[in-house]
Design a protein around this motif. Structure first.
Motif, PDB file in Angstrom:
ATOM      1  N   ARG A  33       2.748  35.887  33.163  1.00 28.25           N
ATOM      2  CA  ARG A  33       3.778  35.976  34.181  1.00 28.25           C
ATOM      3  C   ARG A  33       3.788  34.711  35.020  1.00 28.25           C
ATOM      4  O   ARG A  33       2.754  34.040  35.201  1.00 28.25           O
ATOM      5  N   GLN A  34       5.000  34.390  35.531  1.00 30.20           N
ATOM      6  CA  GLN A  34       5.178  33.244  36.408  1.00 30.20           C
ATOM      7  C   GLN A  34       6.148  33.622  37.510  1.00 30.20           C
ATOM      8  O   GLN A  34       7.182  34.272  37.272  1.00 30.20           O
ATOM      9  N   GLY A  35       5.850  33.250  38.737  1.00 32.22           N
ATOM     10  CA  GLY A  35       6.769  33.414  39.844  1.00 32.22           C
ATOM     11  C   GLY A  35       7.002  34.861  40.240  1.00 32.22           C
ATOM     12  O   GLY A  35       6.163  35.742  40.018  1.00 32.22           O
ATOM     13  N   LYS A  36       8.186  35.123  40.802  1.00 28.85           N
ATOM     14  CA  LYS A  36       8.539  36.451  41.297  1.00 28.85           C
ATOM     15  C   LYS A  36       9.043  37.308  40.145  1.00 28.85           C
ATOM     16  O   LYS A  36      10.019  36.959  39.483  1.00 28.85           O
ATOM     17  N   VAL A  37       8.419  38.433  39.942  1.00 27.49           N
ATOM     18  CA  VAL A  37       8.809  39.324  38.849  1.00 27.49           C
ATOM     19  C   VAL A  37       8.737  40.774  39.328  1.00 27.49           C
ATOM     20  O   VAL A  37       8.100  41.083  40.337  1.00 27.49           O
ATOM     21  N   ALA A  38       9.397  41.650  38.585  1.00 24.57           N
ATOM     22  CA  ALA A  38       9.282  43.082  38.850  1.00 24.57           C
ATOM     23  C   ALA A  38       7.972  43.590  38.259  1.00 24.57           C
ATOM     24  O   ALA A  38       7.447  43.031  37.282  1.00 24.57           O
ATOM     25  N   GLN A  39       7.458  44.664  38.832  1.00 24.38           N
ATOM     26  CA  GLN A  39       6.218  45.222  38.302  1.00 24.38           C
ATOM     27  C   GLN A  39       6.423  45.790  36.907  1.00 24.38           C
ATOM     28  O   GLN A  39       5.534  45.710  36.064  1.00 24.38           O
ATOM     29  N   GLN A  40       7.627  46.370  36.666  1.00 18.94           N
ATOM     30  CA  GLN A  40       7.953  46.864  35.340  1.00 18.94           C
ATOM     31  C   GLN A  40       9.436  46.644  35.089  1.00 18.94           C
ATOM     32  O   GLN A  40      10.218  46.465  36.032  1.00 18.94           O
ATOM     33  N   ALA A  41       9.822  46.658  33.820  1.00 20.64           N
ATOM     34  CA  ALA A  41      11.195  46.333  33.437  1.00 20.64           C
ATOM     35  C   ALA A  41      12.198  47.295  34.059  1.00 20.64           C
ATOM     36  O   ALA A  41      11.968  48.511  34.105  1.00 20.64           O
ATOM     37  N   ASN A  47      17.647  40.021  45.519  1.00 22.04           N
ATOM     38  CA  ASN A  47      18.677  39.032  45.195  1.00 22.04           C
ATOM     39  C   ASN A  47      18.440  38.356  43.847  1.00 22.04           C
ATOM     40  O   ASN A  47      18.671  37.155  43.689  1.00 22.04           O
ATOM     41  N   THR A  48      17.969  39.119  42.879  1.00 24.55           N
ATOM     42  CA  THR A  48      17.797  38.566  41.532  1.00 24.55           C
ATOM     43  C   THR A  48      18.535  39.431  40.516  1.00 24.55           C
ATOM     44  O   THR A  48      18.911  40.580  40.787  1.00 24.55           O
ATOM     45  N   HIS A  65      21.339  33.806  39.756  1.00 31.45           N
ATOM     46  CA  HIS A  65      22.754  34.005  39.473  1.00 31.45           C
ATOM     47  C   HIS A  65      22.923  34.931  38.277  1.00 31.45           C
ATOM     48  O   HIS A  65      22.017  35.060  37.444  1.00 31.45           O
ATOM     49  N   LYS A  66      24.096  35.555  38.172  1.00 33.55           N
ATOM     50  CA  LYS A  66      24.371  36.439  37.047  1.00 33.55           C
ATOM     51  C   LYS A  66      24.364  35.639  35.741  1.00 33.55           C
ATOM     52  O   LYS A  66      25.054  34.615  35.643  1.00 33.55           O
ATOM     53  N   PRO A  67      23.605  36.069  34.760  1.00 37.48           N
ATOM     54  CA  PRO A  67      23.526  35.322  33.498  1.00 37.48           C
ATOM     55  C   PRO A  67      24.855  35.230  32.752  1.00 37.48           C
ATOM     56  O   PRO A  67      24.994  34.410  31.838  1.00 37.48           O
ATOM     57  N   THR A  68      25.837  36.063  33.130  1.00 33.80           N
ATOM     58  CA  THR A  68      27.155  36.002  32.489  1.00 33.80           C
ATOM     59  C   THR A  68      28.171  35.276  33.368  1.00 33.80           C
ATOM     60  O   THR A  68      29.385  35.434  33.186  1.00 33.80           O
TER      61      THR A  68
END
Length: 374
Positions: free
Chosen positions: A11-19, A26-27, A48-51
Motif C-alpha cells: 500500500r501507498q498513501g491514503k487508502v480505504a481499509q477495504q474495497a 474527496n476521492t 478526480h473521476k477516472p471517467t
C-alpha cells in the motif's frame, strides 16, 4: 510448471481499509484487476473521476446500440444479423412475429436465447415448452426446434461457437443459491407435443460454418416418444434468480454469473437491495476490466448506473479504458432514494475482443462516449 501471481499486497498513501467501503474523503476509487474480478487486484484512490475525459478518439471507446431502431422482422432465427462476434461467441437480435413453418438446427454451437419481449410455444427434439418475456432458453448444439408465436417476440441470441454452456461454481454458497435447480424447466412430451406429430412434409434449415443447408422430410421429424439423459434444452426466468447481496460490500458482476461459455460468461442483474452501511459504495465502482470486453443488454427497469439508457439498448465497454457510473449516478454513490435496484439486464463478458458488425453500427448511438461528461 505451475505459475501464480506475486501475491504480496502493498500500500501507498491514503487508502480505504477495504474495497468499496469508507473511501478517503474527496476521492474516487478505481479497481484494476485481472481475469474479470477473479484475479489479483489493486484499488486506486483518485482526486478526480477516472471517467472525466473531455475528448475521446479512436475505436477503443464505449459504444451503445439501440435495438428498438430495428424495423424489420425475421421469419427464421438464421435471418437475424450478427451484431457482435469473436471466435467464441456471436450475438444476434431476433424480431419475429409469425410462427415458424420450418425447423432449424445449429451445427455451429449452443444457443442461449433471452426473450426480451413476447411469448411462444417451443417445439424441439425433446418435446414442448412455453416461453415468455424474461425467459432464458438454452438450446444444445444440433437440436431441431421451432417457435409457435403467441405474442411477437424480440430475442437476444447468444451463440457459443467454441464449446458448450455450463453452470458456474457456487462455492461456499451451496447448490441451492442464486438459482435452485428445482426452477429450471425442461421440455415435455405432452399432449401439445403429441398433437403435432404428422406425416406432412417438413423442412429443416441447418446452419453450419455460417452457411445454410436445407433438409426435407416426408414427415415431422419431431416425433420422439421418449428420451432420457442429462443433455437437454433448459429454460430459466430471471424472476427465479436470487441475487447475491452484501449489506457492506458492492459485489462484482462475477457474482451474478448465470451461464459459463468457453472464454465468456453470461451474467444476469436483477433487482436487489442496496447496501445499508453508510460508508458502502452503492453504485458499480470505477474499474479497468483489462482482460474482458463487457457487453450489457438492458431488459427492463431503471438503470441506476446509467443515464439516457432505456430497455432494448446494448452497451459495449472494451478493454483498455476505465469505466463506471455516469455523473448523475455517482452523485448517489453513498445514498439511494429507493431501498433496492430496479434494473434487469443481461451481461456478456468475453475474454477475447469483440468485433462490432455492420448491423450494430446501423443502430449505434454515437454520442454515448460523451455521456460521462458533467
Amino acid at each position: 510448471m505451475n505459475s501464480k501471481w506475486f501475491g504480496f499486497p502493498k500500500r501507498q498513501g491514503k487508502v480505504a481499509q477495504q474495497a468499496h467501503l469508507g473511501l478517503p474523503e474527496n476521492t474516487y476509487e478505481r479497481e484494476v484487476g485481472k481475469e474479470g474480478f477473479f484475479g489479483p487486484v489493486t484499488h486506486f484512490y483518485h482526486q478526480h473521476k477516472p471517467t472525466g475525459w473531455v475528448d475521446f478518439e479512436g475505436d477503443n471507446r464505449p459504444r451503445a446500440f439501440d435495438t428498438n431502431v430495428f424495423k424489420s422482422c425475421q421469419s427464421t432465427p438464421w435471418e437475424a444479423q450478427v451484431l457482435l462476434k469473436n471466435n467464441s461467441v456471436k450475438v444476434r437480435f431476433l424480431s419475429i412475429e409469425t410462427s415458424m413453418d420450418h425447423l432449424v438446427r445449429n451445427a455451429d454451437g449452443d444457443d442461449v436465447l433471452f426473450f426480451h419481449k413476447g411469448a411462444a410455444e417451443v417445439f424441439c427434439d425433446y418435446g414442448h415448452m412455453h416461453i415468455s418475456e424474461g425467459d432464458y432458453l438454452l438450446i444444445p448444439k444440433g437440436t431441431m426446434w421451432r417457435l409457435h408465436i403467441s405474442e411477437p417476440c424480440q430475442v437476444l441470441m447468444i451463440e457459443s461457437t467454441n464449446g458448450h454452456y455450463q453452470l458456474p461454481d457456487k462455492g461456499l454458497l451451496g447448490p441451492n443459491a442464486i438459482v435452485d435447480a428445482a426452477v429450471y424447466r425442461t421440455p415435455e412430451i405432452n399432449a401439445t407435443f403429441q398433437a403435432q406429430y404428422s406425416e406432412d412434409t417438413w423442412t429443416v434449415m441447418v446452419k453450419r460454418l455460417q452457411k445454410l443447408s436445407r433438409i426435407e422430410y416426408p414427415f415431422n421429424p419431431l416425433d420422439a416418444v421418449g428420451w432420457r439423459g442429462d443433455l437437454m434444452p433448459v429454460a430459466l426466468n430471471w424472476r427465479d434468480i436470487s441475487p447475491v447481496m452484501s449489506h457492506r460490500f458492492h459485489v462484482p458482476p462475477s457474482a451474478h454469473t448465470t451461464f459459463l461459455g468457453n472464454r465468456f460468461v453470461i451474467c444476469t442483474f436483477v433487482p436487489r437491495l442496496f447496501e445499508t452501511d453508510p460508508a458502502a459504495l452503492k453504485v458499480p465502482f470505477y474499474h479497468n476490466n483489462d482482460d474482458y470486453d463487457e457487453v450489457l443488454f438492458y431488459h427492463a427497469g431503471n438503470f441506476f448506473s446509467r443515464d439516457n439508457i432505456h430497455p432494448g439498448m446494448i452497451t459495449l465497454h472494451p478493454t483498455g479504458f476505465t469505466h463506471g457510473p455516469h455523473p448523475k449516478a455517482m452523485n448517489n454513490a453513498f445514498k439511494q432514494k429507493n431501498a433496492m435496484t430496479e434494473e434487469v439486464a443481461v451481461m456478456i463478458d468475453t475474454r477475447d475482443p469483440l468485433e462490432v458488425c455492420g448491423a450494430a453500427e446501423d443502430v449505434e448511438w454515437s454520442d454515448y462516449v460523451h455521456s460521462w461528461k458533467e
